[in-house]
Design an enzyme around this catalytic site. Structure first.
Site, PDB file in Angstrom:
ATOM      1  N   LYS A  22      17.892  50.428  22.279  1.00  9.33           N
ATOM      2  CA  LYS A  22      18.463  49.597  23.343  1.00  9.33           C
ATOM      3  C   LYS A  22      18.838  48.248  22.757  1.00  9.33           C
ATOM      4  CE  LYS A  22      14.705  46.750  23.748  1.00  9.33           C
ATOM      5  NZ  LYS A  22      14.701  45.298  23.415  1.00  9.33           N
ATOM      6  N   ASP A  58       8.917  47.480  28.100  1.00  7.21           N
ATOM      7  CA  ASP A  58      10.230  48.105  27.949  1.00  7.21           C
ATOM      8  C   ASP A  58      10.222  49.607  28.236  1.00  7.21           C
ATOM      9  OD1 ASP A  58      11.186  45.652  27.212  1.00  7.21           O
ATOM     10  OD2 ASP A  58      11.467  46.134  25.091  1.00  7.21           O
TER      11      ASP A  58
END
Length: 283
Positions: free
Chosen positions: A13, A138
Site C-alpha cells: 500500500k 494498518d
C-alpha cells in the site's frame, strides 16, 4: 492425502498523505491518511493441518516465527474462533521490512482472510477487521481491500476512489522504526483535520517526512533524486518514497535512470487490492 493449497497475494500500500492531529492519552496518535494499494506484493500459500500446529515456511531472517505477524494472526484467529485445525504457510517475501508499504500488515491480513475460508470459520469482514486491528493499525484496510480515507488511529475507514496512476517506488536500504518516528519530540502533532474532498484535490502532505529525512540521509537522498522527475513523497513512516506517472513506460524510464544508485520498482495503483480481485476469481 495431501491438503489442497490456497495461494494469495499480500499487496503493498501507499499512504498518499499522512496528517498527525494529536497524541491520545493511551500513547497512540490521531491521524488522517489516504490508503491506496499497489499491484505488487508478497505471496503466501496455505494448507490446512489436522494437528493444530501453525508452521511458517520461508521465515524472515532475524524475525523469530513467534514474532512474525503471520503466525500471530493465525494463532489469534485459531484461538478466538475455537479452531482445532492448524496450517502450513509458505511466504515468498518481496516487500521490504520497515519500508512503510505495509508488508507485515498485509501478510497478516491475507493470513486472516485465507484461514477464515480454509478453516470455514465464517467470520464476517467486520469481525476479521476488528481482530486485525489488535495486530496493527494498518491490518483492517488490507482485510477490506478498498482504497480508503482513514481516521482515528487508522481504523475508521471511508472508501474513496482516487486516480490510479503508475507509481515508481524507491527503496532505500534502511528500515525505519515507526515507534522511533512517532516518539520524536519534533514530530508535527497538531495538523488541523481536513475533509476527504480536500485530500482528493491534492491538499495534503506527510507529517512524518521531515523527521524521517532528518534521521535517515538515504531517504532524504531518494526523495531528492525522485523529485527531479515528479512530486516525491514518503509513504507512512518510510523508508520507501514514491512518485506518480501517467503510464508505465515513463515510470520505467525514470527507474532505469536511478537504478545505479538505488533500488526500486514500478507498480500500478489500484483502488481494489489484488488480494480481493484474486478472491473474486476463486470463490
Amino acid at each position: 492425502m495431501s491438503q489442497p493449497r490456497l495461494t494469495l497475494p499480500a499487496p503493498a500500500k501507499l499512504n498518499l498523505m499522512l496528517h498527525i492531529l494529536g497524541r491520545r492519552a493511551d500513547g497512540y496518535h490521531e491521524l488522517q491518511t489516504l490508503f491506496q494499494f499497489l499491484d505488487h506484493g508478497d505471496e503466501l500459500e496455505f494448507a490446512v493441518r489436522e494437528d493444530g500446529i501453525i508452521q511458517l515456511h520461508g521465515e524472515l531472517q532475524g524475525v523469530p516465527a513467534d514474532s512474525n505477524l503471520i503466525v500471530k494472526a493465525a494463532r489469534r484467529l485459531q484461538a478466538e474462533a475455537g479452531i482445532s485445525l492448524g496450517a502450513d504457510i509458505w511466504l515468498r517475501k518481496v516487500l521490504p521490512m520497515g519500508g512503510g508499504i505495509g508488508g507485515g500488515s498485509s501478510d497478516a491480513a491475507t493470513t486472516l482472510v485465507a484461514l477464515n475460508r480454509l478453516w470455514k470459520a465464517h467470520w464476517s469482514e467486520d469481525r476479521l477487521a476488528e481482530l486485525g486491528l489488535a495486530l496493527g493499525a494498518d491490518v483492517p484496510v488490507f482485510i477490506r481491500g478498498r482504497a480508503a480515507f482513514a481516521e482515528g488511529i487508522g481504523e475508521k475507514l471511508t472508501p474513496v476512489d482516487p486516480p490510479e496512476p503508475w507509481y515508481l517506488v524507491l527503496v532505500p536500504q534502511v528500515a525505519v522504526s515507526t515507534a522511533e518516528i512517532f516518539s520524536d519530540p519534533l514530530l508535527t502533532r497538531d495538523s488541523p483535520p481536513i475533509k476527504v474532498r480536500s485530500v482528493l484535490r491534492g491538499n495534503s502532505r506527510n507529517d512524518c517526512q521531515p523527521i524521517v529525512e532528518q534521521r535517515y540521509p538515504d531517504v532524504r537522498n531518494a526523495l531528492s533524486l525522485l523529485s527531479k522527475f515528479t512530486s516525491a513523497r514518503l509513504t507512512g513512516t518510510g523508508s520507501c518514497v514514491f512518485g506518480a506517472f501517467p503510464n508505465k513506460a515513463e515510470a520505467d524510464k525514470v527507474l532505469a535512470l536511478l537504478t545505479d544508485t538505488i533500488t526500486g520498482f514500478v507498480a500500478k495503483g489500484s483502488n481494489v487490492s489484488m488480494l480481493h480481485r484474486k478472491l473474486e476469481t476463486l470463490f
